[in-house]
Design a protein around this motif. Sequence first.
Motif, PDB file in Angstrom:
ATOM      1  N   LYS A 196       3.086   0.817  -3.875  1.00 22.29           N
ATOM      2  CA  LYS A 196       3.152   1.357  -2.517  1.00 22.29           C
ATOM      3  C   LYS A 196       3.603   0.291  -1.535  1.00 22.29           C
ATOM      4  O   LYS A 196       4.431   0.551  -0.647  1.00 22.29           O
ATOM      5  CB  LYS A 196       1.781   1.907  -2.112  1.00 22.29           C
ATOM      6  CG  LYS A 196       1.400   3.210  -2.807  1.00 22.29           C
ATOM      7  CD  LYS A 196       0.048   3.713  -2.299  1.00 22.29           C
ATOM      8  CE  LYS A 196      -0.310   5.059  -2.919  1.00 22.29           C
ATOM      9  NZ  LYS A 196      -1.626   5.551  -2.445  1.00 22.29           N
ATOM     10  N   ASP A 197       3.070  -0.923  -1.688  1.00 25.99           N
ATOM     11  CA  ASP A 197       3.498  -2.019  -0.814  1.00 25.99           C
ATOM     12  C   ASP A 197       4.990  -2.296  -0.994  1.00 25.99           C
ATOM     13  O   ASP A 197       5.720  -2.495  -0.021  1.00 25.99           O
ATOM     14  CB  ASP A 197       2.699  -3.289  -1.134  1.00 25.99           C
ATOM     15  CG  ASP A 197       1.254  -3.194  -0.692  1.00 25.99           C
ATOM     16  OD1 ASP A 197       0.934  -2.306   0.135  1.00 25.99           O
ATOM     17  OD2 ASP A 197       0.439  -4.011  -1.167  1.00 25.99           O
ATOM     18  N   ALA A 198       5.421  -2.319  -2.252  1.00 24.49           N
ATOM     19  CA  ALA A 198       6.840  -2.570  -2.525  1.00 24.49           C
ATOM     20  C   ALA A 198       7.710  -1.490  -1.901  1.00 24.49           C
ATOM     21  O   ALA A 198       8.762  -1.776  -1.313  1.00 24.49           O
ATOM     22  CB  ALA A 198       7.077  -2.635  -4.035  1.00 24.49           C
ATOM     23  N   LYS A 199       7.249  -0.239  -2.014  1.00 26.69           N
ATOM     24  CA  LYS A 199       8.008   0.876  -1.436  1.00 26.69           C
ATOM     25  C   LYS A 199       8.209   0.670   0.059  1.00 26.69           C
ATOM     26  O   LYS A 199       9.319   0.816   0.585  1.00 26.69           O
ATOM     27  CB  LYS A 199       7.280   2.195  -1.686  1.00 26.69           C
ATOM     28  CG  LYS A 199       7.999   3.403  -1.096  1.00 26.69           C
ATOM     29  CD  LYS A 199       7.220   4.688  -1.323  1.00 26.69           C
ATOM     30  CE  LYS A 199       6.089   4.838  -0.334  1.00 26.69           C
ATOM     31  NZ  LYS A 199       5.494   6.190  -0.375  1.00 26.69           N
ATOM     32  N   ASN A 200       7.134   0.323   0.747  1.00 19.99           N
ATOM     33  CA  ASN A 200       7.218   0.128   2.195  1.00 19.99           C
ATOM     34  C   ASN A 200       8.108  -1.055   2.562  1.00 19.99           C
ATOM     35  O   ASN A 200       8.902  -0.989   3.509  1.00 19.99           O
ATOM     36  CB  ASN A 200       5.815  -0.072   2.772  1.00 19.99           C
ATOM     37  CG  ASN A 200       4.971   1.187   2.682  1.00 19.99           C
ATOM     38  OD1 ASN A 200       5.496   2.301   2.691  1.00 19.99           O
ATOM     39  ND2 ASN A 200       3.661   1.016   2.566  1.00 19.99           N
ATOM     40  N   GLU A 201       7.986  -2.142   1.805  1.00 23.02           N
ATOM     41  CA  GLU A 201       8.794  -3.322   2.094  1.00 23.02           C
ATOM     42  C   GLU A 201      10.272  -3.078   1.826  1.00 23.02           C
ATOM     43  O   GLU A 201      11.137  -3.503   2.595  1.00 23.02           O
ATOM     44  CB  GLU A 201       8.278  -4.502   1.259  1.00 23.02           C
ATOM     45  CG  GLU A 201       6.905  -4.990   1.684  1.00 23.02           C
ATOM     46  CD  GLU A 201       6.205  -5.828   0.629  1.00 23.02           C
ATOM     47  OE1 GLU A 201       6.843  -6.163  -0.393  1.00 23.02           O
ATOM     48  OE2 GLU A 201       5.010  -6.160   0.810  1.00 23.02           O
ATOM     49  N   ILE A 202      10.564  -2.367   0.738  1.00 22.44           N
ATOM     50  CA  ILE A 202      11.960  -2.080   0.402  1.00 22.44           C
ATOM     51  C   ILE A 202      12.545  -1.062   1.375  1.00 22.44           C
ATOM     52  O   ILE A 202      13.698  -1.180   1.798  1.00 22.44           O
ATOM     53  CB  ILE A 202      12.061  -1.587  -1.057  1.00 22.44           C
ATOM     54  CG1 ILE A 202      11.677  -2.724  -2.006  1.00 22.44           C
ATOM     55  CG2 ILE A 202      13.473  -1.104  -1.360  1.00 22.44           C
ATOM     56  CD1 ILE A 202      11.535  -2.299  -3.454  1.00 22.44           C
ATOM     57  N   ARG A 203      11.738  -0.069   1.753  1.00 20.60           N
ATOM     58  CA  ARG A 203      12.216   0.902   2.742  1.00 20.60           C
ATOM     59  C   ARG A 203      12.600   0.195   4.040  1.00 20.60           C
ATOM     60  O   ARG A 203      13.648   0.472   4.637  1.00 20.60           O
ATOM     61  CB  ARG A 203      11.143   1.950   3.018  1.00 20.60           C
ATOM     62  CG  ARG A 203      11.598   2.994   4.054  1.00 20.60           C
ATOM     63  CD  ARG A 203      10.444   3.856   4.523  1.00 20.60           C
ATOM     64  NE  ARG A 203       9.969   4.734   3.466  1.00 20.60           N
ATOM     65  CZ  ARG A 203       8.713   4.786   3.062  1.00 20.60           C
ATOM     66  NH1 ARG A 203       7.809   3.970   3.587  1.00 20.60           N
ATOM     67  NH2 ARG A 203       8.347   5.629   2.120  1.00 20.60           N
ATOM     68  N   ALA A 204      11.745  -0.720   4.494  1.00 21.06           N
ATOM     69  CA  ALA A 204      12.029  -1.449   5.731  1.00 21.06           C
ATOM     70  C   ALA A 204      13.285  -2.295   5.591  1.00 21.06           C
ATOM     71  O   ALA A 204      14.108  -2.378   6.509  1.00 21.06           O
ATOM     72  CB  ALA A 204      10.835  -2.326   6.099  1.00 21.06           C
ATOM     73  N   LEU A 205      13.453  -2.923   4.429  1.00 23.55           N
ATOM     74  CA  LEU A 205      14.632  -3.758   4.197  1.00 23.55           C
ATOM     75  C   LEU A 205      15.911  -2.929   4.210  1.00 23.55           C
ATOM     76  O   LEU A 205      16.908  -3.303   4.846  1.00 23.55           O
ATOM     77  CB  LEU A 205      14.492  -4.476   2.857  1.00 23.55           C
ATOM     78  CG  LEU A 205      15.655  -5.373   2.437  1.00 23.55           C
ATOM     79  CD1 LEU A 205      15.849  -6.517   3.421  1.00 23.55           C
ATOM     80  CD2 LEU A 205      15.426  -5.909   1.021  1.00 23.55           C
TER      81      LEU A 205
END
Length: 393
Positions: free
Chosen positions: A373-382
């Motif tokens: 979930k953290d990765a999803k949010n970080e990648i979405r923001a990127l």
Amino acid sequence: QQCNSNKFACIAFGFCVYLPLSRHIYCSRLSNAIRTSSLALHSASAYICHSMFKTFRMKSILGMGNALTDILAVLQDDSLLRQFHLPKGSMQHVDKMTGDKIWQTLRQMGVQYVAGGSAANTITGTAIFGMKSGFIGKIGDDELGHLYKSDQEQYGIRSTLLKGKNPSGRAMVFITAPNAERTFAVYLGAALELVPEDLKPEFFEGYDYFHLEGYLVQNQNLIRRAVELAKEAGCIISLDMASYNVVESNEAFLHDIVDHYVDIVFANEAEAKSFTRLDPRDALDELARHCSIAVVKVGKDGSMVKSGDEYHYIEAWPAHTIDATGAGDTYAAGFLYAHSLGMPLKVCGEIGSIIAAKVVEVIGTKIDIPRWKDAKNEIRALIAANSANHKVE
């Protein structure tokens, strides 16, 4: 939901990028469910985009490698290592008898079973990202083989797992205190039986990418047949060099394969040095002369990527590292996923770095739900930060 914007598309994990369209896009949520096992995530919620005219299609990837089940055991001391004459921190290939003895000992403990192998780890990552993902390997007709197939199916991987005569391959991983140091006892078993004659053109049809692990280089004819079929199918071919000793032992062959077939090369600094005889930065330049995209990973110092004259240094994403198993495989999954979306080269490396940082925080190669979930949010923001001036091809 009907999207009235003429430049909007939903893709895996709900990331938004821009895509020129002449008609409305209908975006359907495929699944909100996240299923879990005692190991980790089996599937994540994903969005898929499709239009009335099929303007956008999520790309697909096929991997091939040694089908090995990772058997993870956390030990309090080194007594078991001494019992089986395994030097701490080493990787030893063992025969069937020794492999069976170790497994029978470990299965009485609280071990974890995870479908592994370098290419399979990468393909598991791309499947979770939402790419149509397939895998070719060979297993035995036994308990570990059935577990391997079931594990891949639960991630939605389209497996072509041929049956061998020997028992299924396994990598028995001893993780010892105080620094979670890893010692491997590897029995390849049926995985070694995969031969060129097993491969058929239809295995490769319909895939956009083909990802290969260097560990298969013990059978050079198999690798050559695979890349020939992948090239005929129009695949973008990526190679993870796997190990510096693999490169050293097969240098001429790997140079030939990279020069004539491979588009994307992943190597760590030791593998890059073995391939080029140069230090990491110069090795990257040399690798990039042989393929379209070169990636050199330098551990906690990050990674470097180059294509033609374009060069980027990618800082390592912050992480509390406890086990580096699978970090390179997972980096490749993130990189190839981003590349399949047409992301800029630097973003591909950054997404690889983000997801690699999550796997080093867990024991083994499977990332847990909170970190996904953290990765999803970080990648979405990127991706959002880079999408304003970017269009998916």
